[in-house]
Design a protein around this motif. Sequence first.
Motif, PDB file in Angstrom:
ATOM      1  N   GLU A  92       0.824  -1.290  -0.010  1.00  0.00           N
ATOM      2  CA  GLU A  92      -0.236  -0.023   0.058  1.00  0.00           C
ATOM      3  C   GLU A  92       0.784   1.346  -0.074  1.00  0.00           C
ATOM      4  O   GLU A  92       1.616   1.317   0.908  1.00  0.00           O
ATOM      5  N   VAL A  94       0.863   5.439  -0.423  1.00  0.00           N
ATOM      6  CA  VAL A  94       0.052   6.895  -0.117  1.00  0.00           C
ATOM      7  C   VAL A  94       1.158   7.897  -0.568  1.00  0.00           C
ATOM      8  O   VAL A  94       2.046   7.613  -0.781  1.00  0.00           O
ATOM      9  N   TRP A  96       2.603  10.025   1.008  1.00  0.00           N
ATOM     10  CA  TRP A  96       3.751  10.163   2.102  1.00  0.00           C
ATOM     11  C   TRP A  96       4.742   9.027   1.817  1.00  0.00           C
ATOM     12  O   TRP A  96       6.093   9.122   2.187  1.00  0.00           O
ATOM     13  N   GLY A 178      -3.598  10.119   1.998  1.00  0.00           N
ATOM     14  CA  GLY A 178      -3.012   9.217   2.890  1.00  0.00           C
ATOM     15  C   GLY A 178      -3.032   9.864   4.444  1.00  0.00           C
ATOM     16  O   GLY A 178      -3.028  10.921   4.877  1.00  0.00           O
ATOM     17  N   ASP A 179      -2.614   8.956   5.381  1.00  0.00           N
ATOM     18  CA  ASP A 179      -2.545   9.108   6.748  1.00  0.00           C
ATOM     19  C   ASP A 179      -0.942   9.769   7.112  1.00  0.00           C
ATOM     20  O   ASP A 179      -0.082   9.101   6.971  1.00  0.00           O
ATOM     21  N   PHE A 180      -0.752  11.143   7.690  1.00  0.00           N
ATOM     22  CA  PHE A 180       0.432  11.391   7.935  1.00  0.00           C
ATOM     23  C   PHE A 180       1.271  10.539   9.034  1.00  0.00           C
ATOM     24  O   PHE A 180       2.464  10.401   8.959  1.00  0.00           O
ATOM     25  N   SER A 181       0.325  10.034  10.004  1.00  0.00           N
ATOM     26  CA  SER A 181       0.987   9.158  10.981  1.00  0.00           C
ATOM     27  C   SER A 181       1.020   7.542  10.516  1.00  0.00           C
ATOM     28  O   SER A 181       1.243   6.790  11.454  1.00  0.00           O
ATOM     29  N   MET A 182       0.786   7.328   9.348  1.00  0.00           N
ATOM     30  CA  MET A 182       0.714   5.849   8.935  1.00  0.00           C
ATOM     31  C   MET A 182       1.968   5.478   9.177  1.00  0.00           C
ATOM     32  O   MET A 182       3.024   5.813   8.995  1.00  0.00           O
ATOM     33  N   LYS A 183       2.080   4.188   9.812  1.00  0.00           N
ATOM     34  CA  LYS A 183       3.195   3.208  10.148  1.00  0.00           C
ATOM     35  C   LYS A 183       3.905   2.650   8.781  1.00  0.00           C
ATOM     36  O   LYS A 183       3.045   2.440   7.722  1.00  0.00           O
ATOM     37  N   SER A 184       5.088   2.731   8.758  1.00  0.00           N
ATOM     38  CA  SER A 184       5.832   1.889   7.648  1.00  0.00           C
ATOM     39  C   SER A 184       7.296   1.232   8.214  1.00  0.00           C
ATOM     40  O   SER A 184       7.653   1.602   9.446  1.00  0.00           O
ATOM     41  N   ALA A 196       6.591   6.316  11.532  1.00  0.00           N
ATOM     42  CA  ALA A 196       5.461   7.306  10.945  1.00  0.00           C
ATOM     43  C   ALA A 196       6.041   7.910   9.665  1.00  0.00           C
ATOM     44  O   ALA A 196       7.105   8.749   9.833  1.00  0.00           O
ATOM     45  N   GLY A 198       5.085  10.131   7.685  1.00  0.00           N
ATOM     46  CA  GLY A 198       5.061  11.814   7.601  1.00  0.00           C
ATOM     47  C   GLY A 198       6.004  12.238   8.296  1.00  0.00           C
ATOM     48  O   GLY A 198       6.854  12.984   7.849  1.00  0.00           O
TER      49      GLY A 198
END
Length: 314
Positions: A92, A94, A96, A178-184, A196, A198
């Motif tokens: 996935e 996004v 960021w 997308g979510d700024f705080s989305m984990k990767s 995160a 972002g």
Amino acid sequence: MIGLFKNEMMKIFSKKSSWIYIAILVIGVVAGAIIYDKVYGEPNENWKSEAQAEIVELQTGLAEAPEDEKEFYQSQIDEKQQFIDANINPTEKVSWHFMNDVVFGLTIFVTLFTVIVCSANVSAEFSDGTIKQLLIRPHRRWSILLSKYVSVILYSVVMLAVLLLAGYLVGILFFGAGDFSMKSIVYTMDGQKEVAIGTQFFTSILYFLPSLLMVMTISFMLSTLFKSQALAVGIGIAVLFFSSVLGGMIIFLAEKFTWVKFLIFPHMDLTIYALQDKILQDVTLPISLTILLVYYVIFMALTFLFFQKRDISI
């Protein structure tokens, strides 16, 4: 002083090359987004079950693998298991992700174009024979040089701002906000690290700024040392591209020779601190910043002292 600064900014933006550099950054962002979208496409909704199946296969391979290959199999298992445990879909992407993977990579062009503009900033005045016209004005030499230095800083900031804005807008267009705080999961020298996306991007940009300033300052110094514009630009670009190679060599030598860690090259790329706490032995971010500050003061002192004493005869 303000008049000098305005004059220098007009000089920079009156050149077609200055606008071409900005256009290249925007084109690079769009081209990068197209390629990034082609590579990753739509996210795989069944990624978790597929990852679990791959882990089973890897565990079978681990049991049968020779001793020297077991570490590789185990690292692959740990990598996939970490994505599952953190519930992070690696397919996935996004905006960021795009900012981290593509836009941040394009900052090398901001540095390159800054080096070119900086290296030619003073030397071009000697090559074109305009330096005498500049210095006969009722301004001190240091103020003339400072106006040139500040104008190049502002131009590099403009390029970076254009890159980030173009990257953000194109990223939203292609991949959604997308979510700024989305984990990767990112990869470091010490293994995998959950971040995160972002925050990771802006942390990397923050650490990029001192590196950009140092490369720019070195290029500006070269511009005052050489009357030949081509020579100043050539050496500036060489410093840019060989600094990373020399930095890697010095990190290797630091295991045997402690003094080499005080050389500038291992500290030229501070973005590594966005992924890990140390670059070699006991060298942390505050130490790297202190070393860069010392070199910065030396370079600026040499630049202004040399320009004050320089013969302007052409």
